[in-house]
Design an enzyme around this catalytic site. Structure first.
Site, short mmCIF file in Angstrom:
data_model
loop_
_atom_site.label_atom_id
_atom_site.label_comp_id
_atom_site.label_asym_id
_atom_site.label_seq_id
_atom_site.Cartn_x
_atom_site.Cartn_y
_atom_site.Cartn_z
N GLU A 272 0.85 -1.21 0.00
CA GLU A 272 0.00 0.00 0.00
C GLU A 272 0.88 1.24 0.00
OE1 GLU A 272 -3.25 -0.12 2.85
OE2 GLU A 272 -3.46 2.06 2.72
N LYS B 108 -7.20 -1.50 11.52
CA LYS B 108 -6.54 -1.86 10.24
C LYS B 108 -5.35 -0.93 10.03
CE LYS B 108 -5.97 -1.80 5.56
NZ LYS B 108 -5.16 -0.84 4.78
N ASP C 278 5.02 -14.17 11.49
CA ASP C 278 3.74 -14.69 11.00
C ASP C 278 2.65 -13.64 11.21
OD1 ASP C 278 1.31 -15.98 10.71
OD2 ASP C 278 1.94 -17.82 11.72
N HIS D 126 -3.16 10.00 0.41
CA HIS D 126 -3.30 8.67 -0.20
C HIS D 126 -3.15 8.74 -1.70
CE1 HIS D 126 -5.32 5.20 2.09
NE2 HIS D 126 -4.30 5.68 2.74
C1 MEV Z 1 -5.82 2.78 5.19
O1 MEV Z 1 -4.96 1.76 4.81
C2 MEV Z 1 -5.88 2.91 6.68
C3 MEV Z 1 -6.86 3.95 7.22
O2 MEV Z 1 -8.17 3.71 6.70
C4 MEV Z 1 -6.84 3.81 8.72
C5 MEV Z 1 -7.87 4.66 9.44
O3 MEV Z 1 -8.94 4.99 8.86
O4 MEV Z 1 -7.64 4.95 10.63
C6 MEV Z 1 -6.48 5.33 6.78
#
Ligand code: MEV
Length: 443
Positions: free
Chosen positions: A86, A282, A298, A395
């Site tokens: 990413e 995430k 792992d 992003h």
């Molecule tokens: C993207 O890989 C991760 C985010 O969505 C985490 C978040 O929203 O806190 C930007």
């Protein structure tokens, strides 16, 4: 692609035969073979090593290996290796690392390092009777696994406890032999599973050979023996903190007090709302998984454990917590991480070995602190963007090169695009329009 018939004996084919068979399903078979082969390592010995990591290998799948510099953890400065596809993850980790290095860095501490394994069995005997036997059963379990544990014992690890858990109220006749382990610098999966399979045999023999148990009780039905990837007591806590006024930064185009409040609310939302908590966590695993991959750990085990821990109260919540008191901002990640710095791929994969070297050959505890700092860095970066300029600007800027590559942009076009999009919002449409007009003007 769906096949009409099952393929028999695939694993018995040579690598070239496998490749040819797979390629026959592509419309451009020869091209596919060549393409897959370009990703083979030129050094045959290294390629063989990679082939032997897995089964039925036909090529290697490249993922970028990058560095987040300036990660200050407990006053030590690290260059953190990260393997991730990413585009924005390493940029976010690096920017947060620099931000916090100027404000005291990450403060990390190990809470505990306990691992867990279970022998699941069905038994219809008298549990009080078995519990009375526990001390002598334990002795047999410990002595009967000495051939597996002696080297771990020498390193200060080994079996730390064994208990019998009665779960017959949940499932008829269901018990567990629950053992805890200290596995020092190894993740310990093979060590624990070997001990557990031996335990199962010892338990079965103990019950069937002991005259205290009647004929019906002598039958112990072992269902399975396996470590638990849920290790809530293999825990690390990592914090960043500073005066609220020091949260000022070129990236944070906002009054620091307003920023701190919005940040706090964002974290509280991730503690209340499961949908948000999942995305919040995430973002933490963006950093954690990238370091896990780079160091040959792992990541599936790490993720499974982290998400279970996030739901330990019965509700899935954020893994981070925030406190703003007397104008002091304190942000903490508490996460279980069962890691290894010896064994497994950690020393076999040449780049995992390099990653560990770059980190100063850390022990498992050091790596827990480094990995959780990377997780907190990524999460801090995400929340900082979300509550200020939004996530898409950064992003999409990072994604620009992926879009340019999709349109087969030349190096000249890429460099023109880099300049142009410094001041412009990136979108697929805008990049495509930009390339079209650039290509027209060059004709
Ligand atoms: C993207 O890989 C991760 C985010 O969505 C985490 C978040 O929203 O806190 C930007």
């Amino acid at each position: 692609m769906y096949l009409n018939n099952t393929i028999k004996g695939f694993s018995k084919l040579t690598k070239d035969e496998k490749l040819e068979l797979v390629a026959s399903y592509f419309p451009d078979s020869d091209l596919a073979i060549n393409e897959l082969k370009t990703f083979w390592h030129p050094d045959k010995k290294t390629q063989k090593l990679f082939d032997e990591f897995s089964e039925n290998t036909i090529s290697n799948f490249y993922v970028p290996f990058g560095i987040a510099p300036n990660m200050m953890i407990n006053a030590k400065n690290y260059m953190v290796p990260m393997v991730i596809e990413e585009s924005s993850v390493i940029a976010a980790a690096s920017s947060s690392a620099k931000f916090w290095a100027e404000r005291g860095g990450f403060k990390s501490k190990i809470i505990a390092t306990e691992k867990i394994g279970q022998v699941h069995f069905l038994w219809s005997g008298n549990i009080e009777k078995l519990n009375k036997h526990l001390p002598s059963l334990k002795e047999e379990l410990i002595n009967g696994t000495k051939h597996i544990t002696s080297r771990m014992d020498e390193r200060g690890g080994g079996i730390t406890n064994i208990a019998i858990i009665d779960l017959t109220s949940e499932l008829k006749n269901y018990y567990q032999l629950k053992a805890t382990f200290e596995t020092k610098n190894s993740m310990g999966a093979n060590f624990i599973n070997s001990c557990l399979e031996e335990f199962a045999q010892i338990l079965k023999n103990y019950i069937s050979n002991n005259p205290d148990f009647n004929l019906e009780e002598k039958e112990c039905n072992i269902i399975m023996s396996i470590l638990s990837n849920y290790t809530p007591n293999c825990l690390v806590e990592t914090t960043v903190e500073c005066e609220v006024l020091r949260l000022k930064n070129a990236d944070i185009d906002m009054d620091p007090e307003v920023f701190a409040q919005k940040f706090e609310t964002a974290v509280k939302i991730a503690q209340i709302d499961t949908h948000r908590a999942t995305t919040h966590n995430k973002g933490i695993f963006n950093g954690i998984d990238a370091v896990a991959l780079a160091t040959g750990n792992d990541f599936r085990a790490i993720e499974a454990c982290g998400h279970t821990f996030a739901a330990r109260s019965g509700k899935y919540k954020s893994l981070t917590d925030i406190a703003i008191d007397n104008n002091h901002f304190k942000y903490t990640l508490t996460i279980p991480l069962a890691l290894g710095t010896v064994g497994g791929l950690t020393t076999l994969h040449p780049l995992a070995k390099r990653s560990l070297q770059l980190l100063g050959n850390p022990n498992a505890e050091d790596l827990m602190m480094i990995m959780s700092s990377a997780g907190l860095a990524n999460n801090f970066g995400a929340i900082k963007s979300l509550v200020t300029k939004g996530i898409q600007q950064g992003h999409m800027k990072m994604h620009l090169f992926n879009i340019l590559n999709q349109y087969h942009a030349t190096e000249v076009e890429k460099s023109e695009a880099r300049e142009f999009f410094k001041e412009e919002k990136v979108s697929v449409k805008k990049v495509s329009d930009f390339l079209a007009s650039l290509r027209q003007s060059l004709h």
